[in-house]
Scaffold this active site. Structure first.
Site, PDB file in Angstrom:
ATOM      1  N   ASN A 115     -32.343 -12.971  -3.512  1.00 55.65           N
ATOM      2  CA  ASN A 115     -33.618 -13.036  -3.364  1.00 55.65           C
ATOM      3  C   ASN A 115     -34.185 -14.339  -2.601  1.00 55.65           C
ATOM      4  O   ASN A 115     -34.975 -14.034  -1.775  1.00 55.65           O
ATOM      5  CB  ASN A 115     -34.367 -13.213  -4.632  1.00 55.65           C
ATOM      6  CG  ASN A 115     -34.122 -12.015  -5.575  1.00 55.65           C
ATOM      7  OD1 ASN A 115     -33.588 -11.001  -5.386  1.00 55.65           O
ATOM      8  ND2 ASN A 115     -34.454 -11.977  -6.755  1.00 55.65           N
ATOM      9  N   THR A 160     -72.577  -3.862  29.643  1.00 49.94           N
ATOM     10  CA  THR A 160     -73.040  -4.008  28.372  1.00 49.94           C
ATOM     11  C   THR A 160     -73.236  -2.339  27.835  1.00 49.94           C
ATOM     12  O   THR A 160     -73.960  -1.838  28.773  1.00 49.94           O
ATOM     13  CB  THR A 160     -74.074  -4.646  27.764  1.00 49.94           C
ATOM     14  OG1 THR A 160     -75.459  -4.204  28.482  1.00 49.94           O
ATOM     15  CG2 THR A 160     -73.817  -6.345  28.119  1.00 49.94           C
ATOM     16  N   SER A 282     -47.429  13.142  38.091  1.00 47.25           N
ATOM     17  CA  SER A 282     -47.642  14.171  37.309  1.00 47.25           C
ATOM     18  C   SER A 282     -46.647  15.246  37.828  1.00 47.25           C
ATOM     19  O   SER A 282     -46.278  15.489  39.098  1.00 47.25           O
ATOM     20  CB  SER A 282     -49.215  14.844  37.624  1.00 47.25           C
ATOM     21  OG  SER A 282     -49.063  16.088  37.145  1.00 47.25           O
ATOM     22  N   ASN A 290     -50.566   8.047  37.317  1.00 43.15           N
ATOM     23  CA  ASN A 290     -51.423   7.745  36.160  1.00 43.15           C
ATOM     24  C   ASN A 290     -50.878   6.331  35.448  1.00 43.15           C
ATOM     25  O   ASN A 290     -49.729   5.856  35.692  1.00 43.15           O
ATOM     26  CB  ASN A 290     -50.975   8.872  35.023  1.00 43.15           C
ATOM     27  CG  ASN A 290     -51.339  10.092  35.446  1.00 43.15           C
ATOM     28  OD1 ASN A 290     -52.247  10.589  35.979  1.00 43.15           O
ATOM     29  ND2 ASN A 290     -50.073  11.042  35.294  1.00 43.15           N
ATOM     30  N   GLU A 295     -52.147   3.114  28.965  1.00 40.68           N
ATOM     31  CA  GLU A 295     -52.378   4.087  27.822  1.00 40.68           C
ATOM     32  C   GLU A 295     -51.479   3.600  26.720  1.00 40.68           C
ATOM     33  O   GLU A 295     -51.980   3.790  25.647  1.00 40.68           O
ATOM     34  CB  GLU A 295     -52.368   5.332  28.367  1.00 40.68           C
ATOM     35  CG  GLU A 295     -53.186   5.833  29.431  1.00 40.68           C
ATOM     36  CD  GLU A 295     -52.804   7.239  29.996  1.00 40.68           C
ATOM     37  OE1 GLU A 295     -52.075   7.218  31.096  1.00 40.68           O
ATOM     38  OE2 GLU A 295     -53.391   8.209  29.425  1.00 40.68           O
ATOM     39  N   TYR A 322     -39.596 -11.512  -7.434  1.00 39.10           N
ATOM     40  CA  TYR A 322     -39.143 -10.705  -6.456  1.00 39.10           C
ATOM     41  C   TYR A 322     -39.183  -9.243  -7.135  1.00 39.10           C
ATOM     42  O   TYR A 322     -38.940  -9.001  -8.172  1.00 39.10           O
ATOM     43  CB  TYR A 322     -37.595 -10.925  -6.149  1.00 39.10           C
ATOM     44  CG  TYR A 322     -36.993  -9.726  -5.268  1.00 39.10           C
ATOM     45  CD1 TYR A 322     -37.381  -9.931  -3.811  1.00 39.10           C
ATOM     46  CD2 TYR A 322     -36.361  -8.720  -5.739  1.00 39.10           C
ATOM     47  CE1 TYR A 322     -36.715  -8.836  -2.872  1.00 39.10           C
ATOM     48  CE2 TYR A 322     -35.717  -7.697  -4.634  1.00 39.10           C
ATOM     49  CZ  TYR A 322     -35.954  -7.670  -3.539  1.00 39.10           C
ATOM     50  OH  TYR A 322     -35.588  -6.717  -2.609  1.00 39.10           O
ATOM     51  N   GLN A 327     -38.362  -4.953  -0.236  1.00 32.63           N
ATOM     52  CA  GLN A 327     -37.392  -4.400   0.757  1.00 32.63           C
ATOM     53  C   GLN A 327     -38.291  -3.499   1.952  1.00 32.63           C
ATOM     54  O   GLN A 327     -37.786  -3.479   2.982  1.00 32.63           O
ATOM     55  CB  GLN A 327     -36.292  -3.602  -0.006  1.00 32.63           C
ATOM     56  CG  GLN A 327     -35.197  -3.287   1.034  1.00 32.63           C
ATOM     57  CD  GLN A 327     -33.932  -2.803   0.098  1.00 32.63           C
ATOM     58  OE1 GLN A 327     -33.185  -3.637  -0.393  1.00 32.63           O
ATOM     59  NE2 GLN A 327     -33.680  -1.250   0.140  1.00 32.63           N
ATOM     60  N   LYS A 330     -39.263  -5.065   5.970  1.00 33.12           N
ATOM     61  CA  LYS A 330     -38.553  -5.297   7.414  1.00 33.12           C
ATOM     62  C   LYS A 330     -38.843  -4.174   8.314  1.00 33.12           C
ATOM     63  O   LYS A 330     -39.085  -4.601   9.343  1.00 33.12           O
ATOM     64  CB  LYS A 330     -37.097  -5.372   7.041  1.00 33.12           C
ATOM     65  CG  LYS A 330     -36.809  -6.730   6.421  1.00 33.12           C
ATOM     66  CD  LYS A 330     -35.359  -6.798   5.784  1.00 33.12           C
ATOM     67  CE  LYS A 330     -35.370  -7.422   4.487  1.00 33.12           C
ATOM     68  NZ  LYS A 330     -35.936  -6.712   3.342  1.00 33.12           N
TER      69      LYS A 330
END
Ligand code: ARG
Length: 464
Positions: A115, A160, A282, A290, A295, A322, A327, A330
């Site tokens: 632990n 804006t 493309s 692109n 993106e 614990y 677990q 992670k």
């Protein structure tokens, strides 16, 4: 005797080994092997401390510390056989250590538990990632500063509602992101300072009756001090949550800039040209280039924030100390860290390589009546017209220009005097885009001189 197949680390009270499904849900070795180096560093520090405090002999500690280096080289060299039956990285390493050095290996786990071990390993791993994020953010900030410097006085439209608002400078826009990534940097540094306490020696949850020296292991692992409450030390995952929230906010910033680059690189805007190195083509439309990197960076926020949400939900409502739920921490953090670092590096590369199209930016800056506010301000400043009235007069002039299909500076003085008789020739000195940006000298404003002052301030903060 226990059944042959029961766990060699904890199988003493078990008559049979786990069901295959149990093993599948329980094992973490598939992912926590990424913490092998941290696990071995933690164990080496622990063994040295056990010898220094007389809990084990110097000879045993030496054998353990040397043997652990052999295990590390096997893992790094790719020859180590990971076993799911041994559940996790901690037991895989210890079992191999036993094969290599024999009996002394069994003394390593004195005064310690998985632990506090896992909390220590994971903290060390996250701390390395905070350091990597710091470097990534610094590199990106430097790339933005170079762009800002090159185009400190280039004019472009400020928006804006994504509608043309007032002209701004390219440098000012770049520096807005420097501020955002600068806050990310300070969050990363704060998180690192706060998390840097050692859980090692908290043992399972209550501390230990062995005369261990937690200051010593903390120092050996680069922690500032031992965590002060053993229950908290083994059940705390704030450091992981804070890492994920730093990553999430930073990913939000990355996605906003990425979105602007997608828009700016379109044929309709042409504000920037992205380099071939950070674009793709493309397979069907030969003319396409692109902005895929932008993106993908824009999309990364989804999984990073998803990881943040997932771990928040895992941790909420867990009783002390614990629980195995933890677990599940992670994989979320690993995935978010990998993608945050990748997004930072890709953004840095794109920013370094991109070319701002000065002419397109300037042409756009002058359209959309972007200097209407300057006209209204002139009426207030020179003719002492109340701002609300000036706003109205300007609106009338905008409507006139719109109906004629021209811009404000194209109206004649007579046209303007028809709307407000006090207007003089002097009005034209504020209507140009250059005049407009140069006049915005308030602290933090868009005037090139202000932008250069902010670049200098950041260069000083970063030490050049
Ligand atoms: N694999 C575990 C984890 O990642 C290590 C700690 C297990 N502790 C325990 N008492 N079963 O959390």
């Amino acid at each position: 005797m226990t059944d042959q197949s029961s766990n060699q680390m904890w199988g003493g009270r078990f008559a049979a080994g786990p069901d295959a499904i149990m093993e599948a849900i329980n094992a973490s070795i598939g992912f926590d092997k990424r913490m092998a180096a941290q696990d071995i560093a933690g164990s080496r520090a622990h063994a040295a401390m056990l010898a220094a405090t007389g809990v084990i002999t110097d000879n045993d500690a030496e054998a353990i510390r040397e043997g652990l280096l052999t295990v590390l080289s096997e893992i790094e060299g790719g020859t180590f056989q990971f076993s799911t039956a041994l559940e996790d990285i901690h037991m895989n390493v210890e079992a191999r250590l036993k094969e290599i050095i024999g009996e002394p290996a069994g003394r390593l786990h004195t005064g310690r538990s998985r632990n506090d071990q896992v909390a220590t390993d994971f903290k060390l791993w996250v701390r390395d990632q905070l350091d990597a994020a710091e470097s990534g953010l610094l590199a990106l900030i430097r790339a933005l500063l170079s762009q800002a410097e090159a185009g400190a006085d280039w004019v472009m439209p400020g928006f804006t509602h994504l509608q043309t608002a007032q002209p701004v400078t390219w440098g000012h826009h770049m520096m807005a992101y420097v501020e955002m990534f600068g806050r990310d940097l300070s969050r990363v540094r704060d998180a690192r300072a706060r998390m840097n306490e050692s859980p090692l020696g908290a043992a399972a949850l209550a501390g230990t009756s062995f005369p261990i020296d937690r200051e010593m292991t903390a120092k050996a692992l680069g922690f500032d001090r031992p965590a002060a409450n053993s229950l908290d030390a083994v059940s705390d995952r704030d450091f992981a949550l804070e890492f994920l929230s730093c990553a999430s906010i930073s990913a939000v910033h990355l996605s906003r800039f990425a979105e602007e680059l997608v828009i700016w690189s379109s044929a309709q805007f042409r504000f920037v040209t992205l380099s071939d190195r950070f674009s793709t083509g493309s397979s069907i439309m030969p003319q396409k280039k692109n902005p895929d990197a932008a993106e993908l960076i824009r999309a990364k926020v989804g999984r990073i924030f998803g990881a943040n949400t997932a771990l928040m939900m895992v941790m909420k409502g867990l009783p002390l100390a614990y629980s195995k739920d933890m677990q599940e921490d992670k994989e979320q953090v690993f995935d978010a860290a990998d993608n945050w670092m990748l997004a930072l590096a890709a953004m840095e590369g794109m920013v370094k390589d991109m070319t701002g199209n000065r002419e397109s930016l300037a042409a756009a800056a002058g359209s959309g009546f972007s200097t209407a506010t300057d006209l209204a301000d002139w009426l207030v400043r020179v003719l002492k017209v109340p701002f609300r009235d000036a706003h109205h007069v300007t609106g009338t002039l905008v409507a006139m220009a719109e109906s004629r299909g021209c811009d404000l500076p194209d109206l004649s003085l007579a046209d303007m005097q028809g709307v407000h008789e006090g207007i003089t020739d002097d009005i034209f000195t504020v209507l140009g885009v250059e005049n407009s940006v140069n006049s915005r000298m308030s602290y933090g404003g868009t005037a090139p001189a202000q932008v250069r002052a902010q670049i200098a301030r950041w260069r000083e903060i970063l030490g050049g």
